[in-house]
Design an enzyme around this catalytic site. Structure first.
Site, short mmCIF file in Angstrom:
data_model
loop_
_atom_site.label_atom_id
_atom_site.label_comp_id
_atom_site.label_asym_id
_atom_site.label_seq_id
_atom_site.Cartn_x
_atom_site.Cartn_y
_atom_site.Cartn_z
N ASN A 154 15.82 36.94 45.45
CA ASN A 154 14.19 35.77 45.65
C ASN A 154 14.68 34.75 43.98
OD1 ASN A 154 12.11 34.95 44.84
ND2 ASN A 154 11.19 37.03 44.57
N TRP A 155 15.04 34.09 43.96
CA TRP A 155 15.11 32.62 42.42
C TRP A 155 13.73 32.91 41.67
CZ3 TRP A 155 19.62 28.98 43.48
CH2 TRP A 155 20.93 29.83 44.06
N LYS A 156 12.54 32.53 42.65
CA LYS A 156 11.72 32.78 42.08
C LYS A 156 11.43 30.98 41.17
CE LYS A 156 11.08 37.36 40.37
NZ LYS A 156 9.89 38.48 39.78
N HIS A 204 5.23 37.97 48.54
CA HIS A 204 5.26 38.53 47.46
C HIS A 204 3.90 38.46 46.04
CE1 HIS A 204 7.43 38.57 43.24
NE2 HIS A 204 8.57 39.27 44.25
N GLU A 261 3.88 38.43 43.77
CA GLU A 261 3.20 37.31 42.26
C GLU A 261 2.60 35.97 43.35
OE1 GLU A 261 7.95 36.05 40.80
OE2 GLU A 261 7.42 37.57 40.18
N GLU A 292 8.08 46.78 47.13
CA GLU A 292 7.91 46.80 46.12
C GLU A 292 7.32 47.14 45.33
OE1 GLU A 292 11.24 42.43 45.59
OE2 GLU A 292 9.18 41.74 45.45
N GLY A 343 10.19 42.78 37.69
CA GLY A 343 10.58 42.44 36.84
C GLY A 343 9.99 43.09 34.69
N SER A 400 12.96 45.66 39.77
CA SER A 400 14.43 45.82 38.84
C SER A 400 15.72 46.54 39.27
CB SER A 400 13.70 46.77 37.87
OG SER A 400 12.56 45.90 37.34
N GLY A 410 15.26 40.06 42.05
CA GLY A 410 14.87 38.91 41.93
C GLY A 410 16.06 38.57 40.66
N GLY A 411 15.35 38.87 39.14
CA GLY A 411 16.29 38.13 38.19
C GLY A 411 17.89 39.15 37.92
C1 PEP Z 1 11.18 40.11 42.78
O1 PEP Z 1 11.21 39.29 43.13
O2 PEP Z 1 11.08 40.31 44.15
C2 PEP Z 1 11.86 41.54 41.96
C3 PEP Z 1 11.58 42.73 42.72
O3 PEP Z 1 12.65 40.76 40.43
P1 PEP Z 1 13.47 41.88 39.99
O4 PEP Z 1 14.88 42.34 40.82
O5 PEP Z 1 13.67 40.65 39.32
O6 PEP Z 1 12.07 42.60 39.21
#
Ligand code: PEP
Length: 250
Positions: free
Chosen positions: A9-11, A94, A96, A166, A172, A212, A233-234
């Protein structure tokens, strides 16, 4: 057997140029078989990425969509528009989006059904906040979110649904859930799905962990019986790291 699935997920990261660079770097790496791979990119990069990812194992995903096919919904993107440019997956609900963009269980349900009707595979996100976890409400929260998201989905359609568990406090933050805790909650999600769709259908649904996840810890999640991959994500932002995640998910 459930095929593992790793989705990035590049957000709100990466321009078209950045996305092309990522695809070029992936092409220099060895292909990894046996794991479904998805990159969920910003809308603006999707068309370019569809072309740039040709010849790779990576499928294209979006991060959100509207549930209507068209209409006076300024700023929104419809399932038809995503299909047209080769998108196959779409993240729905998601945390967010739930937190900052008023996404509700009801809109998540509408979007999930719309995605399925249009042949897109929804990656439906559920997860509890830290307060909910500390209040012992994790099972109740993820159970309610899962049931609401899948309300009105048929058993046949369920085969195309991916759930991403999640925990909000792990996204994050660098504070990942232990693999045992994630496995326990994912088992609860599966049992909730079984209540509405039956044991066999529930046993076939892929449920990812997200929060994470990194190349260094993905194997511990994959070793658990209920976890079928990761939403990341990251650590999905560089080709090196993404491919390491995919390798770790085998
Ligand atoms: C996400 O954006 O769904 C996520 C899990 O981010 P991260 O891996 O950065 O915690």
């Amino acid at each position: 057997m459930r095929t593992p699935i790793v989705a990035g997920n590049w957000k709100m990261f990466k321009t078209i140029a950045d996305a092309k660079q990522f695809a070029d770097a992936v092409k220099e790496q060895k292909k990894v078989a046996g794991v479904e791979q998805v990159i969920c990119a910003p809308f603006t990069a999707l068309s370019a990425l569809a072309e740039a990812l040709q010849g790779t194992e990576i499928a294209l995903g979006a991060q959100n969509m509207h549930f209507e096919e068209q209409g006076a919904f300024t700023g929104e993107i419809s399932p038809l528009m995503l299909k047209e440019i080769g998108v196959r997956y779409v993240i729905i609900g998601h945390s967010e989006r739930r937190q900052y963009f008023n996404e509700t269980d009801e809109s998540v349900n509408k979007k999930t059904k719309a995605a399925l009707q249009h042949g897109l595979k929804p990656i439906v996100c559920v997860g509890e906040s830290l307060e909910e976890r500390e209040a012992g409400k994790t099972a109740e929260v993820v159970g309610t979110q899962t049931k609401a998201a899948l309300s009105g989905v048929s058993v046949e359609q369920l085969a195309d649904v991916v759930i991403a568990y999640e925990p909000i406090w792990a996204i994050g933050t660098g504070k990942s859930s232990t693999s045992a805790d994630a496995n326990e909650t994912i088992a609860i999600i599966r049992s909730v799905i079984a209540e509405d769709f039956g044991q066999e259908a529930a046993a076939a649904v892929r449920i990812q962990y997200g929060g994470s996840v990194k190349p260094e810890n993905i194997a511990s999640y994959m070793a658990e019986s209920e976890i079928d991959g990761a939403l990341v994500g990251g650590a999905s932002l560089t080709a090196d790291s993404f491919i390491q995640l995919v390798q770790g998910a085998r």
